[in-house]
Design a protein around this motif. Sequence first.
Motif, PDB file in Angstrom:
ATOM      1  N   SER A 146       0.807  -1.231   0.000  1.00 12.59           N
ATOM      2  CA  SER A 146       0.000   0.000   0.000  1.00 12.59           C
ATOM      3  C   SER A 146       0.840   1.281   0.000  1.00 12.59           C
ATOM      4  N   HIS A 147       2.059   1.218  -0.558  1.00 13.56           N
ATOM      5  CA  HIS A 147       2.885   2.422  -0.583  1.00 13.56           C
ATOM      6  C   HIS A 147       2.992   3.034  -1.980  1.00 13.56           C
ATOM      7  N   SER A 148       2.361   2.429  -2.963  1.00 13.60           N
ATOM      8  CA  SER A 148       2.617   2.862  -4.340  1.00 13.60           C
ATOM      9  C   SER A 148       2.031   4.238  -4.658  1.00 13.60           C
ATOM     10  N   ILE A 153       3.635   6.310   4.588  1.00 12.99           N
ATOM     11  CA  ILE A 153       5.043   6.256   4.986  1.00 12.99           C
ATOM     12  C   ILE A 153       5.131   5.472   6.289  1.00 12.99           C
ATOM     13  N   ASP A 154       6.214   4.728   6.449  1.00  8.58           N
ATOM     14  CA  ASP A 154       6.451   3.996   7.685  1.00  8.58           C
ATOM     15  C   ASP A 154       7.371   4.823   8.583  1.00  8.58           C
ATOM     16  N   LEU A 155       7.053   4.816   9.870  1.00  6.14           N
ATOM     17  CA  LEU A 155       7.853   5.556  10.842  1.00  6.14           C
ATOM     18  C   LEU A 155       8.338   4.597  11.924  1.00  6.14           C
ATOM     19  N   LEU A 266       5.298   2.156  12.728  1.00  3.91           N
ATOM     20  CA  LEU A 266       3.952   2.669  12.474  1.00  3.91           C
ATOM     21  C   LEU A 266       3.800   2.851  10.972  1.00  3.91           C
ATOM     22  N   HIS A 267       2.631   2.527  10.482  1.00  5.67           N
ATOM     23  CA  HIS A 267       2.329   2.804   9.066  1.00  5.67           C
ATOM     24  C   HIS A 267       1.328   3.960   9.044  1.00  5.67           C
ATOM     25  N   LEU A 268       1.743   5.069   8.465  1.00  4.68           N
ATOM     26  CA  LEU A 268       0.882   6.270   8.409  1.00  4.68           C
ATOM     27  C   LEU A 268       0.288   6.377   7.014  1.00  4.68           C
TER      28      LEU A 268
HETATM   29 ZN   LIG Z   1       3.797   0.753   5.580  1.00  6.64          ZN
END
Ligand SMILES: [Zn+2]
Length: 271
Positions: A146-148, A153-155, A266-268
Amino acid sequence: MMNIRSLFPKKLRLIVLFVVLTLLTQVGGIIWFAIRGIGRRFSQKWKIQLAINLVIYVMITLTIVPLLAQIGGRVAMPIFATSKTPVAPRSFLFVVFNRHYVKKDVREVVFRAARNLSAQYPKSVVHYLDGGFPFWDKFAMLPHLSHSGGEAIDLAFCYHKKGDPSKYKGSPSPIGYMIYERPKPNEYQPYRSKRSPLRWDLPFVQWMRMGRRVDRDRTRYLLRELLSDSRTKRVLLEVHLHRRWGIVHHKLRFQQLHAARHDDHLHLWVK
Ligand SMILES: [Zn+2]
């Protein structure tokens, strides 16, 4: 004895290199093939050729790619943390692999949360991991699902030195992923004993704590700042950590079984 070079002729090796670079960095394969002859003009030694090409690659990645990405609506996350924007990549690899591009709102949400975090807890820095590629919403950024679209963004969690919460530290993992805050036996685990190819336990690296402990107070503060921003659509975190850290919020969710673990970051998602 069979010669490995005859098994993998030069053309095949170049194709494999192009595919791997493209999957990892999106435009890295194209850049590398455009510049790969330059090193040869300066030296006959392959190590010097490689060093020259790497320097040129990094320069293009840091200067031209961000300018072109802006045309398509994506901005680069910062490379170094400052007092004004206490945000940095956990590893420089995210930058040279072009995995630090997001839509502007995502960057603004992270900036706001990071500024508030460092105002509350001085010297804190928000470390980001994978964001998105610079171009094209349909281009998958593996291994993420789900980043495309440039909206996620992952933190990394916040950490401190073991036994000294005043000493802020980055994630014990050099890339921010894979060192888990695993569920304790008595904690709620909806997928206990269920298997999925996307959920890895990686027990052989879990000892790598580097004298660091997750900083619950800072991470919880960061999480609340992200959740309170109206632009935030969702934050993903494993459910046992919702409960352990005492956070309930309609935007805070946990991922289903067939997805990567979220007890190391975390996935934001901003929309
Ligand atoms: Zn992510």
